[in-house]
Design an enzyme around this catalytic site. Structure first.
Site, PDB file in Angstrom:
ATOM      1  N   ASN A 162       0.811  -1.230   0.000  1.00 61.92           N
ATOM      2  CA  ASN A 162       0.000   0.000   0.000  1.00 61.92           C
ATOM      3  C   ASN A 162       0.840   1.274   0.000  1.00 61.92           C
ATOM      4  O   ASN A 162       0.465   2.249  -0.646  1.00 61.92           O
ATOM      5  CB  ASN A 162      -1.010  -0.001   1.152  1.00 61.92           C
ATOM      6  CG  ASN A 162      -0.360  -0.114   2.489  1.00 61.92           C
ATOM      7  OD1 ASN A 162       0.650  -0.806   2.630  1.00 61.92           O
ATOM      8  ND2 ASN A 162      -0.899   0.559   3.471  1.00 61.92           N
ATOM      9  N   GLU A 260       3.915  -5.015  12.310  1.00 63.01           N
ATOM     10  CA  GLU A 260       2.943  -3.932  12.127  1.00 63.01           C
ATOM     11  C   GLU A 260       1.834  -4.527  11.281  1.00 63.01           C
ATOM     12  O   GLU A 260       2.036  -4.803  10.098  1.00 63.01           O
ATOM     13  CB  GLU A 260       3.585  -2.749  11.378  1.00 63.01           C
ATOM     14  CG  GLU A 260       4.728  -2.084  12.095  1.00 63.01           C
ATOM     15  CD  GLU A 260       4.273  -1.229  13.260  1.00 63.01           C
ATOM     16  OE1 GLU A 260       3.060  -1.098  13.496  1.00 63.01           O
ATOM     17  OE2 GLU A 260       5.157  -0.703  13.946  1.00 63.01           O
ATOM     18  N   CYS A 294      -3.337   1.033   6.707  1.00 62.56           N
ATOM     19  CA  CYS A 294      -3.547   0.271   7.942  1.00 62.56           C
ATOM     20  C   CYS A 294      -4.292   1.105   8.973  1.00 62.56           C
ATOM     21  O   CYS A 294      -5.030   0.564   9.786  1.00 62.56           O
ATOM     22  CB  CYS A 294      -2.202  -0.183   8.489  1.00 62.56           C
ATOM     23  SG  CYS A 294      -1.024   1.155   8.664  1.00 62.56           S
ATOM     24  N   GLU A 472       7.670   0.996  15.721  1.00 58.64           N
ATOM     25  CA  GLU A 472       8.618   1.587  14.787  1.00 58.64           C
ATOM     26  C   GLU A 472       8.644   3.095  15.018  1.00 58.64           C
ATOM     27  O   GLU A 472       7.829   3.633  15.745  1.00 58.64           O
ATOM     28  CB  GLU A 472       8.196   1.293  13.343  1.00 58.64           C
ATOM     29  CG  GLU A 472       8.305  -0.179  12.968  1.00 58.64           C
ATOM     30  CD  GLU A 472       8.098  -0.420  11.478  1.00 58.64           C
ATOM     31  OE1 GLU A 472       7.003  -0.128  10.979  1.00 58.64           O
ATOM     32  OE2 GLU A 472       9.039  -0.920  10.826  1.00 58.64           O
TER      33      GLU A 472
HETATM   34  P1  NDP Z   1       0.377  -9.543   3.291  1.00 62.15           P
HETATM   35  O1  NDP Z   1       0.383  -9.942   4.716  1.00 62.15           O
HETATM   36  O2  NDP Z   1      -0.329 -10.410   2.330  1.00 62.15           O
HETATM   37  O3  NDP Z   1       1.879  -9.424   2.731  1.00 62.15           O
HETATM   38  C1  NDP Z   1       2.837  -8.575   3.317  1.00 62.15           C
HETATM   39  C2  NDP Z   1       4.220  -9.015   2.876  1.00 62.15           C
HETATM   40  O4  NDP Z   1       4.494 -10.311   3.397  1.00 62.15           O
HETATM   41  C3  NDP Z   1       4.359  -9.138   1.348  1.00 62.15           C
HETATM   42  O5  NDP Z   1       5.654  -8.749   0.976  1.00 62.15           O
HETATM   43  C4  NDP Z   1       4.143 -10.622   1.138  1.00 62.15           C
HETATM   44  O6  NDP Z   1       4.666 -11.091  -0.087  1.00 62.15           O
HETATM   45  C5  NDP Z   1       4.877 -11.183   2.338  1.00 62.15           C
HETATM   46  N1  NDP Z   1       4.504 -12.545   2.712  1.00 62.15           N
HETATM   47  C6  NDP Z   1       3.334 -13.186   2.492  1.00 62.15           C
HETATM   48  N2  NDP Z   1       3.397 -14.450   2.988  1.00 62.15           N
HETATM   49  C7  NDP Z   1       4.639 -14.606   3.518  1.00 62.15           C
HETATM   50  C8  NDP Z   1       5.315 -15.683   4.171  1.00 62.15           C
HETATM   51  N3  NDP Z   1       4.743 -16.858   4.377  1.00 62.15           N
HETATM   52  N4  NDP Z   1       6.575 -15.486   4.592  1.00 62.15           N
HETATM   53  C9  NDP Z   1       7.179 -14.294   4.410  1.00 62.15           C
HETATM   54  N5  NDP Z   1       6.606 -13.247   3.785  1.00 62.15           N
HETATM   55  C10 NDP Z   1       5.348 -13.387   3.355  1.00 62.15           C
HETATM   56  O7  NDP Z   1      -0.165  -8.062   3.277  1.00 62.15           O
HETATM   57  P2  NDP Z   1      -0.472  -7.143   2.022  1.00 62.15           P
HETATM   58  O8  NDP Z   1       0.744  -6.994   1.184  1.00 62.15           O
HETATM   59  O9  NDP Z   1      -1.722  -7.628   1.394  1.00 62.15           O
HETATM   60  O10 NDP Z   1      -0.706  -5.722   2.727  1.00 62.15           O
HETATM   61  C11 NDP Z   1      -1.904  -5.355   3.306  1.00 62.15           C
HETATM   62  C12 NDP Z   1      -1.879  -5.555   4.809  1.00 62.15           C
HETATM   63  O11 NDP Z   1      -0.794  -4.837   5.386  1.00 62.15           O
HETATM   64  C13 NDP Z   1      -3.126  -5.019   5.471  1.00 62.15           C
HETATM   65  O12 NDP Z   1      -3.627  -5.957   6.387  1.00 62.15           O
HETATM   66  C14 NDP Z   1      -2.653  -3.795   6.220  1.00 62.15           C
HETATM   67  O13 NDP Z   1      -3.394  -3.437   7.332  1.00 62.15           O
HETATM   68  C15 NDP Z   1      -1.256  -4.168   6.569  1.00 62.15           C
HETATM   69  N6  NDP Z   1      -0.472  -2.958   6.827  1.00 62.15           N
HETATM   70  C16 NDP Z   1      -0.120  -2.632   8.120  1.00 62.15           C
HETATM   71  C17 NDP Z   1       0.542  -1.459   8.407  1.00 62.15           C
HETATM   72  C18 NDP Z   1       0.963  -1.105   9.795  1.00 62.15           C
HETATM   73  O14 NDP Z   1       1.887  -0.298   9.935  1.00 62.15           O
HETATM   74  N7  NDP Z   1       0.372  -1.640  10.853  1.00 62.15           N
HETATM   75  C19 NDP Z   1       0.887  -0.517   7.357  1.00 62.15           C
HETATM   76  C20 NDP Z   1       0.484  -0.942   6.039  1.00 62.15           C
HETATM   77  C21 NDP Z   1      -0.178  -2.134   5.800  1.00 62.15           C
HETATM   78  P3  NDP Z   1       3.791 -11.118  -1.444  1.00 62.15           P
HETATM   79  O15 NDP Z   1       2.632 -10.199  -1.273  1.00 62.15           O
HETATM   80  O16 NDP Z   1       4.744 -10.647  -2.477  1.00 62.15           O
HETATM   81  O17 NDP Z   1       3.346 -12.528  -1.628  1.00 62.15           O
END
Ligand code: NDP
Length: 498
Positions: A162, A260, A294, A472
């Site tokens: 995002n 996070e 988020c 963070e």
């Molecule tokens: P995901 O949890 O699907 O993915 C996040 C990252 O983790 C991506 O790079 C993804 O790779 C990777 N990933 C997925 N599975 C694994 C695994 N088994 N092992 C290691 N890495 C893995 O989230 P999204 O990308 O869909 O992002 C949206 C989410 O992020 C929302 O829930 C949002 O709330 C949260 N978010 C939280 C924030 C905060 O600061 N609290 C800020 C911004 C977002 P890939 O996608 O390439 O498969």
């Protein structure tokens, strides 16, 4: 390992390379497509890092972090590299903003603002490097006792799609400032900002291997990374379910993890609030970035006596909210970041209707030829749901606002806290005593009072409950990436304790 197919990224126009040990490593055989969500067109193909690439990247990071050139580099010298990275980011601001815009569809003005914020993050951690020291602790005998802070070594930074600009700066800058090597695994949806950050780091003089960037999916690249025995700390931002799985791996490996995670943040209007200001705050708080934030204020609680007035004002404002191509002049909202994600948002709206929700505005794709090929969806407001409805409980991560009434302060606090998440909240009221009481009662890591989504790098950030573990940002954001070491230094070796 020697990479015979290494090519500079600038020459590899069709397939984007990984960045390992300061070299561009192209994996022609195994790639994924980067898709522009505003047009549906393919931006480029991107290399997928498999287990071999992860192994080489971790080995190079481990070597780089133990080199005297980095290990003994004085903090003020390290600070110069971070400050140079900040300056280069500012000078290449358009390139960085454009990469994010064509990959996740955020509007141009927001992408530009996020480059400025990311550059400021590097500047901030350069300053932290210059100023943060060790501590002399009170001694209880004839000795000097100190607490020194040391890096973990190789840190895996895993980020979502995002806001790669800010999320990646938020991890890479403090982790490097703390003296680690970082392996960044960006989301598959947004691979390029991280790759460019790696290029900028080299340009700024960061020794090769200290920032490796591995593109690929979570199941292969991410999983290989977090399971590698030489990765000593994981910093993850993403969904709660993924975060939980990563925490299990970290627990088995006994390494620290910062998480996070998701949110379902309550945004609250009391009857005495400045309604015009609150409406602007609510609209920006949920629809900026197409709700893919988020901290999006996705559950709106309005005191019953002003419910109709607030809802009417919101619907009027949102009806005029400008959805357009991300680079269109005056666009307030672009597409969603991907087509599968739009499908997901549409499913949530359908479920909301089945559960008794009434769509007050939006609830469909926008009409117009400029929207035909993109993953667009209108800003949507739904009321008539209970606090138990699926759309109110689950993180939609899209431009969908659910509105609910409340009676009084205690009813509000009970409803607002009745969620698994605990990332952020917002309160609009003219009564400062009430603002204080409610701010303290809300179970969230962040509270905004008469504002929303104002964020500063100097204030710690993170969630309560299922929204995460660890904080963070801020000066102590560096400590997340360090372990303390107690050192006792006798002032009188003849006077040993018995
Ligand atoms: P995901 O949890 O699907 O993915 C996040 C990252 O983790 C991506 O790079 C993804 O790779 C990777 N990933 C997925 N599975 C694994 C695994 N088994 N092992 C290691 N890495 C893995 O989230 P999204 O990308 O869909 O992002 C949206 C989410 O992020 C929302 O829930 C949002 O709330 C949260 N978010 C939280 C924030 C905060 O600061 N609290 C800020 C911004 C977002 P890939 O996608 O390439 O498969």
């Amino acid at each position: 390992m020697h990479w015979s197919n290494s090519v500079p990224n600038s020459l590899s126009t069709s397939v984007k390379s990984l960045l390992i040990d300061g070299k561009n490593v192209c994996n022609q055989e195994n790639t994924f497509d980067s898709i522009n969500p505003a047009t549906g067109e393919t931006n480029y193909r991107v290399s997928i890092a498999d287990e071999r690439h992860v192994a080489v990247a971790v080995a190079s990071a481990k070597d780089a972090v133990s080199e005297p050139a980095w290990r003994t580099m004085l903090p003020h010298i390290r600070a110069r590299i971070l400050a140079r990275m900040s300056a280069i980011m500012e000078s290449r601001s358009d390139e960085l903003a454009r990469l994010q815009m064509i990959e996740n569809g955020k509007v141009w003005s927001e992408c530009k603002a996020q480059v400025a914020s990311a550059a400021a993050t590097f500047r901030y951690y350069a300053a932290v490097c210059e100023t943060l020291g060790s501590e002399v602790t009170p001694s209880r005998g004839d000795y000097l006792s100190m607490t020194a802070y040391e890096p973990y070594g190789v840190v895996a930074a895993i980020t979502p799609w995002n806001s790669p600009l800010t999320m990646e700066a938020q991890k890479v800058a403090p982790a490097l400032a703390a003296g680690n090597a970082v392996i960044l695994k960006p989301s598959e949806v947004t691979p390029s900002v991280g790759l460019m950050l790696g290029e900028i780091a080299l340009e700024a003089g960061l020794p090769p291997g200290l920032l490796n960037v591995l593109t690929g999916d979570g199941a292969v690249t991410g999983n290989a990374l977090i399971n590698h025995p030489d990765v000593r700390m994981i910093s993850f931002t993403g969904g709660t379910a993924t975060g939980r799985n990563i925490a299990v791996t970290a627990a088995q490996r006994l390494i620290p993890v910062a998480l996070e995670l998701g949110g379902k943040s309550p945004h609250i209007i009391f009857a005495d609030a400045n309604i015009d200001a609150a409406v602007e705050g609510i609209v920006g708080g949920i629809f900026e970035g197409s709700g893919q934030s988020c901290v999006a204020g996705s559950r709106l609680f309005v005191q019953r006596s002003v419910y109709g007035k607030v809802v009417d004002a919101l619907v009027a404002r949102v009806s005029k909210f400008r959805v357009d191509l991300p680079d269109a002049e005056g666009a307030e909202m672009g597409p969603l970041a991907s087509f599968p994600h739009r499908d997901r948002v549409e499913r949530f709206v359908a479920i909301a209707k089945d559960e008794g929700g009434k769509v007050l505005v939006g609830g469909e794709r926008p009409q117009g030829s400029q929207f035909d090929k993109g993953a667009f969806y209108l800003p949507t407001i739904i009321d008539g749901l209970t606090n138990q409805a699926t759309a109110v409980r689950e993180e939609i991560f899209g431009p969908v606002l659910c509105v609910l009434p409340f009676e009084d302060e205690s009813d509000l606090v009970a409803q607002a806290n009745d969620t698994n998440f605990g990332l952020a909240s917002g309160i609009w009221t003219a009564n400062y005593q009430r603002a204080w009481r409610v701010a303290r009662a809300l179970e969230t890591g962040l509270v905004w009072i008469n504002t929303y989504k104002q964020l500063s790098i100097s204030t710690p950030f993170g969630g309560f409950k299922d929204s995460g573990i660890g904080r963070e940002k801020g000066i102590n954001g560096v400590r997340l990436y360090q372990q303390s070491k107690g050192i006792y230094w006798s002032m009188n070796p003849l006077n040993m304790p018995h």
